[in-house]
Scaffold this motif. Structure first.
Motif, short mmCIF file in Angstrom:
data_model
loop_
_atom_site.label_atom_id
_atom_site.label_comp_id
_atom_site.label_asym_id
_atom_site.label_seq_id
_atom_site.Cartn_x
_atom_site.Cartn_y
_atom_site.Cartn_z
N PRO A 80 -20.42 -24.91 -19.98
CA PRO A 80 -19.81 -24.91 -21.31
C PRO A 80 -20.68 -24.23 -22.37
N LEU A 81 -21.99 -24.42 -22.29
CA LEU A 81 -22.89 -23.78 -23.26
C LEU A 81 -22.93 -22.27 -23.06
N ALA A 82 -22.86 -21.82 -21.81
CA ALA A 82 -22.86 -20.38 -21.54
C ALA A 82 -21.59 -19.72 -22.09
N ILE A 83 -20.47 -20.44 -22.04
CA ILE A 83 -19.24 -19.93 -22.66
C ILE A 83 -19.42 -19.86 -24.18
N MET A 84 -20.00 -20.90 -24.75
CA MET A 84 -20.14 -20.99 -26.21
C MET A 84 -21.12 -19.96 -26.76
N PHE A 85 -22.15 -19.61 -25.96
CA PHE A 85 -23.20 -18.69 -26.43
C PHE A 85 -23.31 -17.50 -25.46
N PRO A 86 -22.35 -16.56 -25.54
CA PRO A 86 -22.31 -15.48 -24.56
C PRO A 86 -23.48 -14.51 -24.64
N GLN A 87 -24.22 -14.51 -25.75
CA GLN A 87 -25.36 -13.61 -25.89
C GLN A 87 -26.68 -14.27 -25.52
N CYS A 88 -26.63 -15.48 -24.99
CA CYS A 88 -27.82 -16.17 -24.50
C CYS A 88 -27.79 -16.16 -22.97
N HIS A 89 -28.95 -16.43 -22.35
CA HIS A 89 -29.00 -16.42 -20.89
C HIS A 89 -29.28 -17.83 -20.36
N PHE A 90 -28.46 -18.26 -19.41
CA PHE A 90 -28.56 -19.60 -18.85
C PHE A 90 -28.89 -19.55 -17.36
N THR A 91 -29.91 -20.30 -16.97
CA THR A 91 -30.25 -20.48 -15.56
C THR A 91 -29.98 -21.94 -15.21
N LEU A 92 -29.10 -22.15 -14.23
CA LEU A 92 -28.73 -23.51 -13.81
C LEU A 92 -29.40 -23.80 -12.48
N ILE A 93 -30.15 -24.90 -12.42
CA ILE A 93 -30.81 -25.23 -11.15
C ILE A 93 -30.43 -26.64 -10.71
N ASP A 94 -30.37 -26.81 -9.38
CA ASP A 94 -30.11 -28.11 -8.79
C ASP A 94 -30.60 -28.05 -7.35
N GLY A 95 -30.99 -29.20 -6.82
CA GLY A 95 -31.49 -29.24 -5.45
C GLY A 95 -30.40 -29.26 -4.40
N THR A 96 -29.14 -29.44 -4.82
CA THR A 96 -28.03 -29.56 -3.87
C THR A 96 -27.24 -28.25 -3.81
N GLY A 97 -27.25 -27.63 -2.64
CA GLY A 97 -26.63 -26.33 -2.48
C GLY A 97 -25.14 -26.30 -2.76
N LYS A 98 -24.42 -27.37 -2.39
CA LYS A 98 -22.97 -27.40 -2.61
C LYS A 98 -22.64 -27.35 -4.10
N LYS A 99 -23.44 -28.04 -4.90
CA LYS A 99 -23.21 -28.04 -6.35
C LYS A 99 -23.46 -26.66 -6.95
N ILE A 100 -24.50 -25.99 -6.45
CA ILE A 100 -24.80 -24.64 -6.93
C ILE A 100 -23.69 -23.67 -6.55
N LEU A 101 -23.13 -23.85 -5.36
CA LEU A 101 -21.99 -23.03 -4.94
C LEU A 101 -20.84 -23.16 -5.94
N VAL A 102 -20.52 -24.40 -6.34
CA VAL A 102 -19.44 -24.62 -7.30
C VAL A 102 -19.77 -23.94 -8.63
N CYS A 103 -21.00 -24.10 -9.11
CA CYS A 103 -21.41 -23.46 -10.37
C CYS A 103 -21.19 -21.96 -10.33
N ASN A 104 -21.65 -21.32 -9.28
CA ASN A 104 -21.53 -19.86 -9.18
C ASN A 104 -20.08 -19.43 -9.04
N GLU A 105 -19.29 -20.17 -8.30
CA GLU A 105 -17.88 -19.82 -8.13
C GLU A 105 -17.10 -19.98 -9.43
N VAL A 106 -17.37 -21.06 -10.17
CA VAL A 106 -16.69 -21.27 -11.45
C VAL A 106 -17.09 -20.18 -12.44
N ALA A 107 -18.39 -19.91 -12.53
CA ALA A 107 -18.88 -18.88 -13.46
C ALA A 107 -18.27 -17.52 -13.14
N SER A 108 -18.20 -17.19 -11.86
CA SER A 108 -17.62 -15.91 -11.44
C SER A 108 -16.13 -15.85 -11.77
N ALA A 109 -15.42 -16.95 -11.54
CA ALA A 109 -13.97 -16.97 -11.74
C ALA A 109 -13.59 -16.76 -13.21
#
Length: 206
Positions: A80-109
């Motif tokens: 949500p913050l990356a949508i709100m601030f398109p000129q900023c850069h966000f790195t999302l980290i988590d230890g669980t690969g499945k959650k990161i997969l969802v993040c990347n798929e949603v961001a790409s979509a």
């Protein structure tokens, strides 16, 4: 989406459509990989998207700001913050690969170009950021031990670099070690829905 309109009427059409798309995307992914509790998925906008955007009420990140979302889970507060601030850069980290997969798929979509998600433990993350944002991941002193290495020394925003942590309940004990510098903001000062009562945004400059 009425909640986003209510509190952020200034968003562009593109941002509106990106926020709008989150509903179907998270429902679809949650059926495959449980990143939001099944009971809570219908409260996506209030409990997850708007809650994340409390950070945007406290601070409008300047263009070029680098933000680390520590323990992002399914992408909150980072997406949500990356949508709100398109000129900023966000790195999302988590230890669980499945959650990161969802993040990347949603961001790409939704066409987010300013957001990347990586499976890595916080202790192993070496990048430098203006702010670390997080949502109920761990107690503040434990978080600070891990992320203080990641905070850049150069300040570019209205608030000095540091941690912005979304928390609920009594936070007095965990903020006590920082009582001279910490700021605890009540989210129900920004959002009137009853769910936000007792929810806080903790700001700790580092």
């Amino acid at each position: 989406m009425e909640l986003i309109d209510k509190y952020f009427p200034e968003i562009t059409d593109e941002q509106y459509h990106q926020f709008e798309a989150l509903y179907d995307l998270y429902h679809e992914w949650n059926n495959k990989i449980n990143v939001i509790s099944r009971k809570d998925i219908d409260n996506l906008y209030e409990h997850h998207v708007l809650h994340s955007l409390a950070i945007a009420k406290a601070l409008r990140f300047k263009d070029g700001t680098k933000i680390l979302d520590f323990g992002t889970g399914g992408g909150f507060p980072g997406i949500p913050l990356a949508i709100m601030f398109p000129q900023c850069h966000f790195t999302l980290i988590d230890g669980t690969g499945k959650k990161i997969l969802v993040c990347n798929e949603v961001a790409s979509a939704i066409g987010l170009k300013n957001c990347e998600a990586r499976q890595i433990r916080g202790e192993e993350e070496r990048g430098k950021y203006d702010f670390v944002v997080t949502r109920a991941v761990m107690l503040l002193p434990d978080l600070v031990k891990i992320v203080k290495k990641n905070i850049s020394k150069k300040n570019n925003n209205a608030m000095p670099n540091g941690v912005l942590a979304l928390k609920g309940g009594d936070v007095n004990q965990e903020v006590h070690p920082y009582k001279n510098i910490v700021e605890v903001m009540d989210i129900d000062n920004w959002f009137s829905e009853p769910w936000f009562k007792g929810k806080h945004l903790i700001y700790l400059p580092l």
